[in-house]
Design an enzyme around this catalytic site. Structure first.
Site, PDB file in Angstrom:
ATOM      1  N   HIS A 284      15.813 -38.620  42.490  1.00  0.00           N
ATOM      2  CA  HIS A 284      15.698 -38.770  43.942  1.00  0.00           C
ATOM      3  C   HIS A 284      14.360 -39.380  44.322  1.00  0.00           C
ATOM      4  CE1 HIS A 284      13.222 -35.077  44.700  1.00  0.00           C
ATOM      5  NE2 HIS A 284      13.942 -34.522  43.746  1.00  0.00           N
ATOM      6  N   ASP A 296       8.225 -33.730  41.075  1.00  0.00           N
ATOM      7  CA  ASP A 296       9.434 -33.623  41.885  1.00  0.00           C
ATOM      8  C   ASP A 296       9.460 -34.709  42.954  1.00  0.00           C
ATOM      9  OD1 ASP A 296      11.772 -32.607  42.972  1.00  0.00           O
ATOM     10  OD2 ASP A 296      10.788 -30.998  44.074  1.00  0.00           O
ATOM     11  N   GLU A 330      17.186 -35.879  48.784  1.00  0.00           N
ATOM     12  CA  GLU A 330      17.601 -34.732  47.984  1.00  0.00           C
ATOM     13  C   GLU A 330      16.970 -33.441  48.499  1.00  0.00           C
ATOM     14  OE1 GLU A 330      17.245 -31.708  44.744  1.00  0.00           O
ATOM     15  OE2 GLU A 330      15.671 -32.732  45.861  1.00  0.00           O
ATOM     16  N   GLU A 331      15.745 -33.526  48.983  1.00  0.00           N
ATOM     17  CA  GLU A 331      14.989 -32.326  49.287  1.00  0.00           C
ATOM     18  C   GLU A 331      15.522 -31.528  50.470  1.00  0.00           C
ATOM     19  OE1 GLU A 331      13.093 -31.029  47.370  1.00  0.00           O
ATOM     20  OE2 GLU A 331      11.967 -32.485  46.212  1.00  0.00           O
ATOM     21  N   ASP A 358      15.523 -34.446  37.146  1.00  0.00           N
ATOM     22  CA  ASP A 358      14.915 -33.793  38.306  1.00  0.00           C
ATOM     23  C   ASP A 358      14.410 -32.398  37.929  1.00  0.00           C
ATOM     24  OD1 ASP A 358      14.044 -33.255  40.855  1.00  0.00           O
ATOM     25  OD2 ASP A 358      16.018 -32.667  41.618  1.00  0.00           O
ATOM     26  N   HIS A 428       7.051 -28.280  45.237  1.00  0.00           N
ATOM     27  CA  HIS A 428       6.958 -28.246  46.705  1.00  0.00           C
ATOM     28  C   HIS A 428       5.589 -27.812  47.214  1.00  0.00           C
ATOM     29  CE1 HIS A 428      11.640 -27.551  47.060  1.00  0.00           C
ATOM     30  NE2 HIS A 428      11.311 -28.668  46.417  1.00  0.00           N
TER      31      HIS A 428
END
Length: 461
Positions: A284, A296, A330-331, A358, A428
């Site tokens: 992504h 990520d 995607e997130e 991922d 994140h």
């Protein structure tokens, strides 16, 4: 007669085994060439550096996301692939100026703590929110709570990631709902806001954001939601045990906008023999708005670009169509993955295999496999070819969110499986930066992906 029959059978088996050994030797040599390319001439680390420092954070709808799309389009054109931009509508949420929070144990005595608004949350009032706090050790405990215990207070969901799981993604799965659904459940108990413990085993002062949802709650009932760092959560919990009547204050300025158009980035090398059999692989392109999105999923993006570069460098002409896909959003919605799967289904494409990276740019251990049992067994039959590279994991498991929408009864999906013990140290958060990724581990992951794609293309499923 019987002896002649035995001799004939022996000759047949010898011929078959001889051809199999010859093919294994060819495959082994080609995998060695793939790894040589990745480890001695690889560009994955350079691409990741550019993503982190020249593109940066790239949340759906942001300027950074647009920069990422332009960068990927340019790089894929430079790799001489046919590039298509697939339009897709995505959510647009912005954090605004930095959040601020403190614990007030007695009037005027405050201790600041780090928080981050959860993606999709509403803002606090302009003056912030100050209220008493009620702590819950899990989302389930909040669900069972007496409403009178929660009304007018800030619900503090302090569920730590459990330590008993070896695969850290399983621990994440146990607690993920407290972030995603905490606000919806808290508001039904009368809470004025919700604070959730960051989803990481690491004890530090860096809060971890992530997607949350109000589901069908009307806008008038939505309450602010934020993540607090693990150190901050432990401090708040300790102070509550001493003074249950303390106050918590926080202020956040996030805003939800109307959906905007983004794009999936698609490029392919057409198959020479079976062009209608498609091998999709990708990562992504978006990230959260804190840190640089290195693990990520900048790492996955760089690895996928490297797969194409390796095949071009080795002058490999695939039998089947090899298609790279960089998914938008995607997130906080997976709109890109849904769009790609819908369009593929509408075109009646034959997606025989899909692969996703991922899980971060850590040491590759193998692949998580999902799909047709017999075809999974065929992939597992190639395990010996990966042994020289310390890749051994070929087990059933979740392949990844973006490719999961491509599942049929007849295909196989795979996710690059890595040693992810440190993944949620970065996930994140502001910690997810270029320097957190090891160059050699990143390159090994790209080589493992290219190797599996080569084998599926060469032998089919």
């Amino acid at each position: 007669m019987k002896n002649k029959f035995i001799i004939i059978l022996t000759c047949i088996f010898s011929s078959v085994f001889s051809r199999m050994n010859a093919q294994n030797e060819k495959d082994s040599l080609f995998l060695r060439n793939i790894y040589n390319q990745a480890l001695t001439k690889g560009k994955a680390y350079d691409w990741l550096h550019h993503i982190c420092y020249n593109v940066g954070a790239r949340l759906s709808g942001s300027y950074g996301e647009k920069k990422m799309i332009r960068f990927l389009e340019t790089e894929l054109n430079n790799l001489n692939t046919k590039v298509t931009l697939q339009p897709v509508m995505v959510p647009h949420w912005a954090r605004g100026i930095s959040e601020y929070a403190y614990i007030e144990t007695t009037k005027g005595k405050i201790t600041t703590v780090p928080i981050l608004a959860l993606g999709g949350s509403v803002a606090t009032p302009a003056s912030g929110i100050k209220a008493e706090v009620v702590e819950f050790k899990s989302l389930e405990e909040l669900e069972k709570a007496d409403i009178n215990k929660v009304v007018g207070k800030i619900a503090f969901i302090n569920g730590a990631l459990p330590n008993n799981f070896i695969d850290v993604s399983d621990a994440y799965g146990v607690r993920g709902a407290q972030r995603y659904s905490g606000a919806r459940i808290a508001v039904n108990k009368g809470a004025v806001a919700v604070i959730v413990r960051s989803l990481t085993h690491k004890l530090d002062d860096s809060p971890h954001t992530g997607a949350m949802s109000y589901e069908d709650l009307p806008k008038s009932r939505r309450i602010p939601a934020a993540a607090i760092s693990t150190n901050g959560a432990d401090l708040l919990s300790s102070l509550l045990s001493l003074n249950p009547d303390l106050n918590f204050f926080f202020k956040q300025n996030c805003k939800i906008f109307n959906d905007v158009q983004s794009n999936n980035i698609i490029a392919e090398i057409k198959g020479s023999e079976f062009p209608n059999e498609i091998i999709s692989f990708g990562a992504h392109l978006d990230s959260w708005d804190v840190g640089q999105g290195a693990h990520d999923d900048g790492a996955g993006v760089a690895q996928c670009l490297e797969v194409i570069r390796i095949f071009k460098a080795l002058n490999y002409k695939p039998k089947r169509t090899i298609r790279i896909v960089f998914f938008a959003n995607e997130e906080n919605g997976a709109k890109g993955a849904i769009k790609y799967a819908e369009e593929s289904k509408n075109k009646k494409e034959n997606q025989i295999f899909a692969l996703e990276s991922d899980a971060g740019g850590f040491t590759p251990l193998g692949f998580s496999l999902q799909g047709n049992e017999k075809k999974i067994q065929k992939i597992q039959s190639w395990k010996n070819l990966f042994k020289p590279y310390q890749v051994y994991y070929f087990e059933k498991g979740f392949p990844g969110l973006d490719i999961n929408f491509l599942q049929t009864e007849d295909n196989v999906l795979a996710g690059l499986y890595v040693n992810s013990q440190r993944y949620f140290d970065y996930h994140h958060s502001e910690n997810d930066v270029f320097e957190a990724v090891n160059k050699r581990e990143l390159e090994l992951g790209a080589a493992a992906m290219a190797s599996l794609i080569y084998l599926v293309d060469k032998h089919g499923l």
